[in-house]
Enzyme design. Structure first.
Site, PDB file in Angstrom:
ATOM      1  NE  ARG A 200      -2.803  -6.982  -4.641  1.00 20.57           N
ATOM      2  CZ  ARG A 200      -3.634  -7.101  -3.622  1.00 20.57           C
ATOM      3  NH1 ARG A 200      -3.226  -7.635  -2.518  1.00 20.57           N
ATOM      4  NH2 ARG A 200      -4.880  -6.722  -3.731  1.00 20.57           N
TER       5      ARG A 200
ATOM      6  CB  SER B  28      -4.244  -6.800   4.367  1.00 24.58           C
ATOM      7  OG  SER B  28      -3.873  -5.523   3.937  1.00 24.58           O
TER       8      SER B  28
ATOM      9  CG  HIS C 169      -1.914  -0.998   1.381  1.00 28.34           C
ATOM     10  ND1 HIS C 169      -2.015  -1.819   2.474  1.00 28.34           N
ATOM     11  CD2 HIS C 169      -2.929  -1.353   0.556  1.00 28.34           C
ATOM     12  CE1 HIS C 169      -3.040  -2.642   2.322  1.00 28.34           C
ATOM     13  NE2 HIS C 169      -3.615  -2.386   1.164  1.00 28.34           N
TER      14      HIS C 169
ATOM     15  CE  LYS D 111     -13.609  -6.181   2.705  1.00 26.45           C
ATOM     16  NZ  LYS D 111     -12.901  -5.423   1.685  1.00 26.45           N
TER      17      LYS D 111
HETATM   18  P1  ADP Z   1      -9.778  -3.211  -0.874  1.00 29.79           P
HETATM   19  O1  ADP Z   1     -10.523  -3.985   0.169  1.00 29.79           O
HETATM   20  O2  ADP Z   1     -10.508  -1.999  -1.360  1.00 29.79           O
HETATM   21  O3  ADP Z   1      -9.226  -4.040  -1.997  1.00 29.79           O
HETATM   22  P2  ADP Z   1      -7.093  -3.084   0.179  1.00 29.79           P
HETATM   23  O4  ADP Z   1      -6.691  -2.444   1.461  1.00 29.79           O
HETATM   24  O5  ADP Z   1      -6.956  -4.549   0.085  1.00 29.79           O
HETATM   25  O6  ADP Z   1      -8.562  -2.587  -0.070  1.00 29.79           O
HETATM   26  O7  ADP Z   1      -6.295  -2.412  -1.015  1.00 29.79           O
HETATM   27  C1  ADP Z   1      -6.314  -1.032  -1.249  1.00 29.79           C
HETATM   28  C2  ADP Z   1      -5.573  -0.756  -2.552  1.00 29.79           C
HETATM   29  O8  ADP Z   1      -4.208  -1.115  -2.447  1.00 29.79           O
HETATM   30  C3  ADP Z   1      -6.129  -1.547  -3.734  1.00 29.79           C
HETATM   31  O9  ADP Z   1      -6.076  -0.738  -4.878  1.00 29.79           O
HETATM   32  C4  ADP Z   1      -5.179  -2.694  -3.849  1.00 29.79           C
HETATM   33  O10 ADP Z   1      -5.136  -3.214  -5.155  1.00 29.79           O
HETATM   34  C5  ADP Z   1      -3.876  -2.021  -3.475  1.00 29.79           C
HETATM   35  N1  ADP Z   1      -2.866  -2.965  -2.991  1.00 29.79           N
HETATM   36  C6  ADP Z   1      -2.939  -3.783  -1.925  1.00 29.79           C
HETATM   37  N2  ADP Z   1      -1.804  -4.515  -1.793  1.00 29.79           N
HETATM   38  C7  ADP Z   1      -0.999  -4.146  -2.809  1.00 29.79           C
HETATM   39  C8  ADP Z   1       0.303  -4.548  -3.270  1.00 29.79           C
HETATM   40  N3  ADP Z   1       0.992  -5.502  -2.640  1.00 29.79           N
HETATM   41  N4  ADP Z   1       0.815  -3.949  -4.370  1.00 29.79           N
HETATM   42  C9  ADP Z   1       0.082  -3.013  -5.019  1.00 29.79           C
HETATM   43  N5  ADP Z   1      -1.147  -2.593  -4.662  1.00 29.79           N
HETATM   44  C10 ADP Z   1      -1.682  -3.152  -3.579  1.00 29.79           C
END
Ligand code: ADP
Length: 166
Positions: free
Chosen positions: A90, A128, A17, A41
């Protein structure tokens, strides 16, 4: 002033992130990291915990703020005067979900663009949920999250300094 939002659950924030937020902060004048407050959620960390971890992570970035939001992402973006929603991609597996989301948002708000950023290769398998799984077994998560986040994960899973559950 070019403003974007980086919305997500950040449950918890990872270096994947942070990488996206940092890169967005180089392209835009201001970045609002928007943490979704979704009662539907189930989250592992509370909204306040997720906000605190993000605040610590971005405190050195002068043009980045962290806020929570509920409701529609496009409405939040509009309220902030953002011209874009930045999302990270990703693997190919992210694509279909993100494609649908971007199409919906475009229908709702044609004036707000969704911008995708490719993950940096070292974070392409990082999520995460994977971090939570490793931490729950007392595994080392230091290459994926900050020491502050790691500490909070181990505390929640009641992992002691020997990597075992108390
Ligand atoms: P959501 O539940 O909206 O997917 P996340 O917290 O999982 O929220 O992700 C928020 C953003 O960060 C999303 O655009 C996700 O694709 C991006 N993201 C999460 N992990 C990575 C990573 N390892 N590399 C690039 N982008 C990431």
């Amino acid at each position: 002033m070019k403003i974007c939002i980086c919305p997500g659950s950040f449950d918890p924030v990872t270096y994947g992130h942070i990488d996206i937020i940092q890169r967005a902060a180089e392209l835009f004048d201001h970045v609002y990291v928007a943490v979704l407050k979704n009662p539907e959620k189930q989250s592992f960390f509370t909204i306040d915990e997720r906000l605190e971890m993000l605040h610590v992570s971005v405190k050195a970035m002068a043009n980045v703020s962290v806020e929570s939001f509920d409701g529609l992402v496009v409405e939040y973006a509009r309220k902030k005067g953002a011209l874009a929603i930045v999302r990270g991609l990703r693997a190919v597996s992210d694509f279909e979900y993100e494609f649908k989301l971007a199409a919906m948002n475009r229908n709702l708000a044609p004036d707000i663009e969704t911008v995708f950023m490719m993950t940096s290769s070292q974070f392409s398998f990082l999520s995460s949920s994977a971090v939570k799984e490793v931490a729950s077994f007392g595994g080392d998560v230091s290459q994926w999250v900050s020491p502050e986040v790691a500490q909070r994960l181990y505390a929640k899973y009641q992992i002691n300094e020997r990597g075992r559950r108390d």
